[in-house]
Design an enzyme around this catalytic site. Sequence first.
Site, PDB file in Angstrom:
ATOM      1  N   CYS A  57       0.817  -1.223   0.000  1.00 61.84           N
ATOM      2  CA  CYS A  57       0.000   0.000   0.000  1.00 61.84           C
ATOM      3  C   CYS A  57       0.853   1.276   0.000  1.00 61.84           C
ATOM      4  CB  CYS A  57      -0.949  -0.003   1.185  1.00 61.84           C
ATOM      5  SG  CYS A  57      -1.999  -1.460   1.218  1.00 61.84           S
ATOM      6  N   ASN A 106     -10.130   0.007   0.133  1.00 60.67           N
ATOM      7  CA  ASN A 106      -8.660   0.032   0.116  1.00 60.67           C
ATOM      8  C   ASN A 106      -8.170  -0.642  -1.166  1.00 60.67           C
ATOM      9  OD1 ASN A 106      -5.933  -0.456   0.458  1.00 60.67           O
ATOM     10  ND2 ASN A 106      -6.118  -1.160   2.589  1.00 60.67           N
ATOM     11  N   HIS A 109      -3.223   7.142   2.373  1.00 61.50           N
ATOM     12  CA  HIS A 109      -3.702   5.811   1.989  1.00 61.50           C
ATOM     13  C   HIS A 109      -5.093   5.593   2.576  1.00 61.50           C
ATOM     14  CE1 HIS A 109      -4.080   1.656   1.318  1.00 61.50           C
ATOM     15  NE2 HIS A 109      -3.672   1.245   2.503  1.00 61.50           N
TER      16      HIS A 109
HETATM   17  N1  COA Z   1     -18.370  -7.847  10.314  1.00 64.13           N
HETATM   18  C1  COA Z   1     -18.819  -8.086  11.538  1.00 64.13           C
HETATM   19  N2  COA Z   1     -17.988  -8.385  12.568  1.00 64.13           N
HETATM   20  C2  COA Z   1     -16.684  -8.450  12.280  1.00 64.13           C
HETATM   21  C3  COA Z   1     -16.150  -8.213  11.000  1.00 64.13           C
HETATM   22  C4  COA Z   1     -17.078  -7.912   9.991  1.00 64.13           C
HETATM   23  N3  COA Z   1     -16.685  -7.674   8.721  1.00 64.13           N
HETATM   24  N4  COA Z   1     -14.816  -8.349  11.038  1.00 64.13           N
HETATM   25  C5  COA Z   1     -14.486  -8.651  12.305  1.00 64.13           C
HETATM   26  N5  COA Z   1     -15.618  -8.704  13.057  1.00 64.13           N
HETATM   27  C6  COA Z   1     -15.753  -9.014  14.477  1.00 64.13           C
HETATM   28  C7  COA Z   1     -14.596  -9.799  15.019  1.00 64.13           C
HETATM   29  O1  COA Z   1     -14.767 -11.183  14.780  1.00 64.13           O
HETATM   30  C8  COA Z   1     -14.693  -9.450  16.472  1.00 64.13           C
HETATM   31  O2  COA Z   1     -15.684 -10.219  17.050  1.00 64.13           O
HETATM   32  P1  COA Z   1     -15.522 -10.806  18.551  1.00 64.13           P
HETATM   33  O3  COA Z   1     -15.429  -9.595  19.414  1.00 64.13           O
HETATM   34  O4  COA Z   1     -16.754 -11.606  18.731  1.00 64.13           O
HETATM   35  O5  COA Z   1     -14.250 -11.600  18.518  1.00 64.13           O
HETATM   36  C9  COA Z   1     -15.186  -8.008  16.481  1.00 64.13           C
HETATM   37  O6  COA Z   1     -15.766  -7.792  15.198  1.00 64.13           O
HETATM   38  C10 COA Z   1     -14.108  -6.986  16.714  1.00 64.13           C
HETATM   39  O7  COA Z   1     -13.019  -7.303  15.858  1.00 64.13           O
HETATM   40  P2  COA Z   1     -11.783  -6.359  15.729  1.00 64.13           P
HETATM   41  O8  COA Z   1     -10.791  -6.977  14.810  1.00 64.13           O
HETATM   42  O9  COA Z   1     -11.352  -5.952  17.101  1.00 64.13           O
HETATM   43  O10 COA Z   1     -12.460  -5.083  15.030  1.00 64.13           O
HETATM   44  P3  COA Z   1     -11.841  -3.687  14.796  1.00 64.13           P
HETATM   45  O11 COA Z   1     -12.625  -2.651  15.442  1.00 64.13           O
HETATM   46  O12 COA Z   1     -10.361  -3.699  15.038  1.00 64.13           O
HETATM   47  O13 COA Z   1     -12.067  -3.506  13.220  1.00 64.13           O
HETATM   48  C11 COA Z   1     -10.797  -3.694  11.200  1.00 64.13           C
HETATM   49  C12 COA Z   1     -11.493  -4.441  12.327  1.00 64.13           C
HETATM   50  C13 COA Z   1     -10.171  -4.696  10.258  1.00 64.13           C
HETATM   51  C14 COA Z   1     -11.835  -2.856  10.470  1.00 64.13           C
HETATM   52  C15 COA Z   1      -9.724  -2.749  11.802  1.00 64.13           C
HETATM   53  O14 COA Z   1      -8.912  -3.483  12.689  1.00 64.13           O
HETATM   54  C16 COA Z   1      -8.841  -2.128  10.770  1.00 64.13           C
HETATM   55  O15 COA Z   1      -9.273  -1.309   9.983  1.00 64.13           O
HETATM   56  N6  COA Z   1      -7.532  -2.476  10.792  1.00 64.13           N
HETATM   57  C17 COA Z   1      -6.583  -1.886   9.865  1.00 64.13           C
HETATM   58  C18 COA Z   1      -6.812  -2.419   8.487  1.00 64.13           C
HETATM   59  C19 COA Z   1      -5.887  -1.809   7.497  1.00 64.13           C
HETATM   60  O16 COA Z   1      -5.522  -0.670   7.607  1.00 64.13           O
HETATM   61  N7  COA Z   1      -5.519  -2.595   6.514  1.00 64.13           N
HETATM   62  C20 COA Z   1      -4.739  -2.191   5.417  1.00 64.13           C
HETATM   63  C21 COA Z   1      -3.383  -1.901   5.773  1.00 64.13           C
HETATM   64  S1  COA Z   1      -2.528  -1.395   4.378  1.00 64.13           S
END
Ligand code: COA
Length: 313
Positions: free
Chosen positions: A114, A270, A240
């Site tokens: 990215c 993304n 990004h």
């Molecule tokens: N829909 C519903 N629930 C979801 C889900 C989805 N698409 N994806 C994950 N969950 C659930 C998880 O299973 C977890 O459930 P649990 O509490 O029962 O275990 C809960 O939501 C929380 O998960 P978590 O990973 O803590 O969520 P979050 O608030 O961190 O959001 C992302 C997840 C991926 C959106 C976030 O971590 C993020 O944006 N990370 C960076 C991603 C990024 O920048 N990527 C590119 C880099 S170049």
Amino acid sequence: MKGIHILATGHFAPDKIVTNDDLSKIVDTTDEWITSRTGMKKRHFCEAGDNNVTLATEAAKMALDKADIDINEIGALVVSTFSGDYLVPSAACQVQQELGLSDDIICFDLNAACSGFVFGIETMRGLLMQSEKRYGLLIGSECISRRLDMTDRGSCILFGDGAGAALIELDENRSYTSVYGCHGDLAVINCPNDANKPGRVHMEGQATYKFAVSTVPKLIKKVVEKAGIELEAIDAYVCHQANARIVDAVAKHLKQPKEKFFMNLDEYANTSAASVAIALSDAIDKGFCKPGQKVLLAGFGAGKTWGAIIVDL
Ligand code: COA
């Protein structure tokens, strides 16, 4: 430091739109969850007939259409991507053929995930310093949908396909400042290249989020300090497009108004190496970024890699 002039930009995404509701029929998720956690509403996915090279070529044509130049004066073509259609030849070589660019050109793909478009600008600037020709064509292009694990709701909802292009020349009258970094880390985000089965994107969401919000503000402060200016001198930030919450956290940390940060991840999600390229082109088309402005571009991602540059538009 000799700067660059971005003469023209273009961006393109495949016709197929995948909404959050569409994804909720594939994995256990909801529009409400995706919107509130990421800011994403939809993304574009390639269909039969679309691929990395078709996206890259369309974006490049859009940029070239806006610029009144002799394409034989393009001496370098770089495609930033991790999702090329072939390991060889590079997407850049195929785009060179599609565009009918001259043979005396350096063409290659660059993989910095990215951070690819930002690393690409630095690379292109270096290439142009050595080139006998005037222009360089830089494209960020990704067909990530074919690399997604559509059973993993934590990652498959985040990505989309698309391409952005920029036609670049050197310009002594424009300033240029860059900062880059890398901290090798296989675990946080990876996509294997296994000959026996197609690799899929794997991402540790929370670790990636923490990496982004701790790295990007420091990165931006560092490049601004290196440029010898204050944050207030930046007219627009094009970061990004990984997550609206990440962009908001960066703005908050820097105590800069959110309105200075361009966002279009509600439309494209993304698109990895294409993300900053598409955002810059879109920001220019929408008048968010204007000629004469000082614009800060920032990328981060798998590697882990990060980079920021300040350019005069
Ligand atoms: N829909 C519903 N629930 C979801 C889900 C989805 N698409 N994806 C994950 N969950 C659930 C998880 O299973 C977890 O459930 P649990 O509490 O029962 O275990 C809960 O939501 C929380 O998960 P978590 O990973 O803590 O969520 P979050 O608030 O961190 O959001 C992302 C997840 C991926 C959106 C976030 O971590 C993020 O944006 N990370 C960076 C991603 C990024 O920048 N990527 C590119 C880099 S170049």
